[in-house]
Structure formats: structure tokens, C-alpha cells
Design a protein around this motif. Structure first.
Motif, mmCIF file in Angstrom:
data_model
loop_
_atom_site.group_PDB
_atom_site.id
_atom_site.type_symbol
_atom_site.label_atom_id
_atom_site.label_comp_id
_atom_site.label_asym_id
_atom_site.label_seq_id
_atom_site.Cartn_x
_atom_site.Cartn_y
_atom_site.Cartn_z
ATOM 1 N N ARG A 33 0.843 -1.202 0.000
ATOM 2 C CA ARG A 33 0.000 0.000 0.000
ATOM 3 C C ARG A 33 0.871 1.242 0.000
ATOM 4 N N PRO A 34 0.518 2.246 -0.803
ATOM 5 C CA PRO A 34 1.292 3.489 -0.789
ATOM 6 C C PRO A 34 1.321 4.083 0.621
ATOM 7 N N VAL A 337 -7.034 -2.223 -1.475
ATOM 8 C CA VAL A 337 -7.100 -3.685 -1.327
ATOM 9 C C VAL A 337 -5.951 -4.178 -0.458
ATOM 10 N N PRO A 338 -6.068 -5.399 0.089
ATOM 11 C CA PRO A 338 -4.929 -6.001 0.788
ATOM 12 C C PRO A 338 -3.908 -6.492 -0.235
ATOM 13 N N VAL A 339 -2.846 -5.737 -0.405
ATOM 14 C CA VAL A 339 -1.848 -6.072 -1.422
ATOM 15 C C VAL A 339 -1.235 -7.449 -1.143
ATOM 16 N N ALA A 349 -2.542 -11.520 14.670
ATOM 17 C CA ALA A 349 -2.349 -11.025 16.043
ATOM 18 C C ALA A 349 -0.870 -11.068 16.424
ATOM 19 N N LEU A 350 -0.191 -12.142 16.039
ATOM 20 C CA LEU A 350 1.243 -12.251 16.320
ATOM 21 C C LEU A 350 2.021 -11.179 15.569
ATOM 22 N N THR A 351 1.656 -10.960 14.311
ATOM 23 C CA THR A 351 2.317 -9.938 13.504
ATOM 24 C C THR A 351 2.150 -8.554 14.124
ATOM 25 N N ALA A 352 0.925 -8.255 14.560
ATOM 26 C CA ALA A 352 0.663 -6.945 15.180
ATOM 27 C C ALA A 352 1.474 -6.774 16.456
ATOM 28 N N SER A 353 1.594 -7.861 17.227
ATOM 29 C CA SER A 353 2.359 -7.794 18.472
ATOM 30 C C SER A 353 3.834 -7.528 18.194
ATOM 31 N N LEU A 368 1.847 -0.324 4.991
ATOM 32 C CA LEU A 368 2.340 -0.898 3.741
ATOM 33 C C LEU A 368 1.880 -2.340 3.563
ATOM 34 N N MET A 369 1.826 -3.118 4.644
ATOM 35 C CA MET A 369 1.432 -4.517 4.554
ATOM 36 C C MET A 369 0.035 -4.759 5.124
ATOM 37 N N ALA A 370 -0.752 -3.704 5.270
ATOM 38 C CA ALA A 370 -2.060 -3.817 5.901
ATOM 39 C C ALA A 370 -3.027 -4.654 5.075
ATOM 40 N N ALA A 371 -3.902 -5.378 5.768
ATOM 41 C CA ALA A 371 -4.924 -6.188 5.099
ATOM 42 C C ALA A 371 -6.120 -5.310 4.763
#
Length: 371
Positions: A33-34, A337-339, A349-353, A368-371
Motif C-alpha cells: 500500500r502506498p 485492497v490487501p496487497v 495477532a502475532l504480527t501486530a504484536s 504498507l502490509m495492511a490487510a
């Protein structure tokens, strides 16, 4: 922001940041994502700081161009075995791909099926986290470590956990000879069968791809060994048709050259046996090629509703247990969109942590990596 030329300058800039930062090295991998924010240009952290050919070890600052590293290695008859791909042709970008960008995105080419991925050759890293703290992990030799394996964690994090400043790499000797066996006129399903048979043989195939209806099987090594293995593979695969032995440019596969110019490009990872099913599920008019014996599908499409096509691609791939990344698309689509393939709830949840741990203020390539 001006170009930064030292790790201390990066740490200071991170510690003093008041808002989102766009991490930029060579500027060749504008994927995701830009991100709107102040540019943190780390291309000034450049240069090979240690190279020991006898130990197969190289240390370079993260902004060092890959071409510079490959040139230094070639002078000693060595190479980056994981064959990093170059996205400038697909994306239409300019600039020089950097080793920091390669490791941050885990950019691995056709030889991954035999040699391993970029992350498998990263011995150590130095990086600055979102608070300005300098962190070092790993070293200059392969060894077991305790706690987080931050070398692997940083590989594929796309600059969302920290800003790489230095990378230690394992390198390998170059080969004496290379040849490619080419089988023409195979549909995707037959191509995967041929590639699977070759990869399951004892003949050490270092590249297995399907390009424009042709199966390419690469053999590398000592000249006598390559000749013997080529002969044995021709016999093994005789049922698939006539087999030619040629020299081909594997950058065609590595850099997805047939898809240059497409409006949208996806990089899709699935089980090799699912490669043909992915291709069959893509919209009519989509151009494709397969790498990794069918486990990697590059797809390019022009025209139509790209956002809808992307959703359909990710849904089809998710049903197969794989993941699809929109490598190229209009900014408006990439913003909506989720790139990257959406993660399962537990993994998300693990990624966010982890992101909160390394970037508590949320300033590193946010979204940038958001769903």
C-alpha cells in the motif's frame, strides 16, 4: 529528508521522527500500500565493509547496490546463490536494487528450489528499530541462536520492523558450466508433471520453469557432471517430447520479463501441484509463467476491474492454502485492497504484536502490509 550516510544518523532520525516514515533504499521495490510520510533515504549507507572469499563471507552496508556486490563476488569467482530478482522491469522503476531491499523483501529467484531463499544466506543483520535503538543479531558464521532469530524475522518484513543498516551474507562459488533443457509445447499441467519428475530425480536441477509453453530445466556444476546429468534427464523425460539443450537467459524467469508492461502483476505462491489450477482460475487474457516447479506463478493482466480481479485471485489462492501479492497495480487500487494475502487471525495477532514491539509508535512504513 536528505540522504543518510551512517547508522548513527539513521538512529537519530528515527528517535526524532514526529510522524510516519517512508523507508527508501534504491527505490526499486514500490510494492505494498502506498505510504504517506517523510522519506528516510538510506541509500547513502553503501559499501562492502568485509569480504573474505576463503570464508565465503561478505558484509555490506544495507544501501550497497546488488550490482556492486555481484561484481565483487564475480572477481573471486563467487556469487549470491539465491539469485535475487529485480523488479525494475515489472514496475517501471529506475535506480539500483540494494542488498538491504533484497533481504527486507526476501527476494529470491529460480535457484531457491535448490539453494534456498535470501533469508537462508543472511548470517547477521544490524538494524534500527522504531525507537532509534540499534540492534544486532547473528554474526558472520552459521550457528544456532537463542531467543528471536531476528535475521529471519527481518527477511520479508518490508521495512515495517526496522531499518536495515548492515547485512552479513554467506556466498557460494560460481559454477564451471551451465545448460538448460527445453521441452516445447507443454500445457501447464503436463509442464508441472515434467518439472516434478526432474526435481524428484537425483540430477540436481537448479531451475525449473514454464515460460511461453516451454519447460526450462537448468543444470549447473562441473562440465562433466552437467553433461552426464543432462543425458540422464533427457532419457528420464523422453515421454514429454523432444528435448533441446540450450543456453537461455534465466533473468527472463527471475525478473518475470514476459509480464513487463502489464497493468497489474501478481506473485503467487502455492504447492507446485496447484500451479496449473491457479492459472486456470485466472481471468481470460492473463499472461502467466511458472517458476519453482510450479510453486511460484507470476501473472500479468491489463484492462478490466483490477481491484475485482485481485480479490478473485486472492480468494482462489487462499482456497489452495497459498498466498498472492499484488506486485504492480494503480495506486488507487493498492490503497484500497490487501496487497499481501490476508493473514489468519492468529498469525495477524502475532504480527501486530511484533510490530508493536519493534515499532511502538507505528512510524515504519505504516500500512504498507495492511490487510
Amino acid at each position: 529528508m536528505s540522504m543518510l550516510t551512517s547508522e548513527d544518523a539513521v538512529a537519530q532520525a528515527m528517535a526524532e521522527a514526529k510522524g510516519p516514515l517512508v523507508i527508501r533504499g534504491g527505490g526499486t521495490r514500490t510494492v505494498g500500500r502506498p505510504v504517506v510520510g517523510e522519506v528516510l533515504d538510506v541509500s547513502g549507507l553503501s559499501g562492502v565493509t568485509l569480504y573474505e572469499p576463503g570464508a565465503l563471507t561478505l558484509v555490506a552496508q544495507a544501501g550497497t547496490p546488488v550490482a556492486e556486490i555481484e561484481s565483487a563476488l564475480a572477481a573471486e569467482n563467487q556469487r549470491l546463490a539465491f539469485e535475487p530478482y529485480d523488479l525494475t522491469g515489472v514496475l517501471g522503476t529506475s535506480g539500483a536494487s540494494t542488498i538491504g531491499g533484497v533481504i527486507a523483501t526476501n527476494a529470491s529467484g529460480p535457484r531457491r528450489i535448490m539453494a534456498g531463499a535470501a533469508r537462508d544466506f543472511a548470517l547477521g543483520v544490524r538494524f534500527v528499530d522504531g525507537t532509534g535503538q540499534v540492534i544486532k543479531n547473528g554474526g558472520r558464521v552459521m550457528k544456532n541462536v537463542t531467543g528471536y532469530d531476528l535475521v529471519k524475522l527481518m527477511s520479508g518484513s518490508w521495512g515495517t520492523l526496522g531499518v536495515l543498516t548492515e547485512v552479513s551474507l554467506k556466498v557460494l562459488p560460481s559454477v564451471e558450466a551451465e545448460t538448460t533443457l527445453v521441452i516445447d509445447g507443454l500445457a501447464a499441467d503436463q509442464a508441472v508433471l515434467a518439472m516434478s519428475r526432474a526435481l524428484g530425480s537425483p540430477f540436481e536441477v537448479s531451475g525449473a520453469a514454464w515460460v511461453a509453453g516451454q519447460v526450462w530445466l537448468r543444470l549447473e556444476g562441473f562440465e562433466g557432471s552437467v553433461a552426464y546429468r543432462a543425458s540422464q534427464l533427457k532419457t528420464l523425460l523422453a515421454a514429454f517430447g523432444d528435448i533441446a539443450e540450450m543456453q537461455v537467459d534465466w533473468r527472463t524467469v527471475r525478473d518475470a520479463m514476459p509480464l513487463h508492461g502489464a497493468d497489474a502483476v501478481w506473485r503467487i505462491s502455492v504447492k507446485p501441484s496447484d500451479g496449473p489450477a491457479v492459472i486456470a482460475a485466472l481471468p481470460k487474457g492473463t499472461d502467466t509463467l511458472m517458476d519453482w516447479g510450479g510453486g511460484l506463478v507470476w501473472a500479468g493482466h491489463s484492462g478490466g476491474d483490477i481491484a475485482a480481479t485481485h480479490s478473485a485471485v486472492q480468494a482462489a489462492v487462499a482456497a489452495m492454502g497459498g498466498h498472492a501479492t499484488l506486485i504492480k497495480g494503480p495506486d488507487a487500487v493498492r490503497s484500497a485492497v490487501p496487497v499481501f494475502q490476508p493473514e489468519a487471525p492468529g498469525v495477524a495477532a502475532l504480527t501486530a504484536s511484533l510490530r508493536h514491539r519493534f515499532d511502538p509508535n507505528g512510524i515504519l512504513n505504516p500500512g504498507l502490509m495492511a490487510a
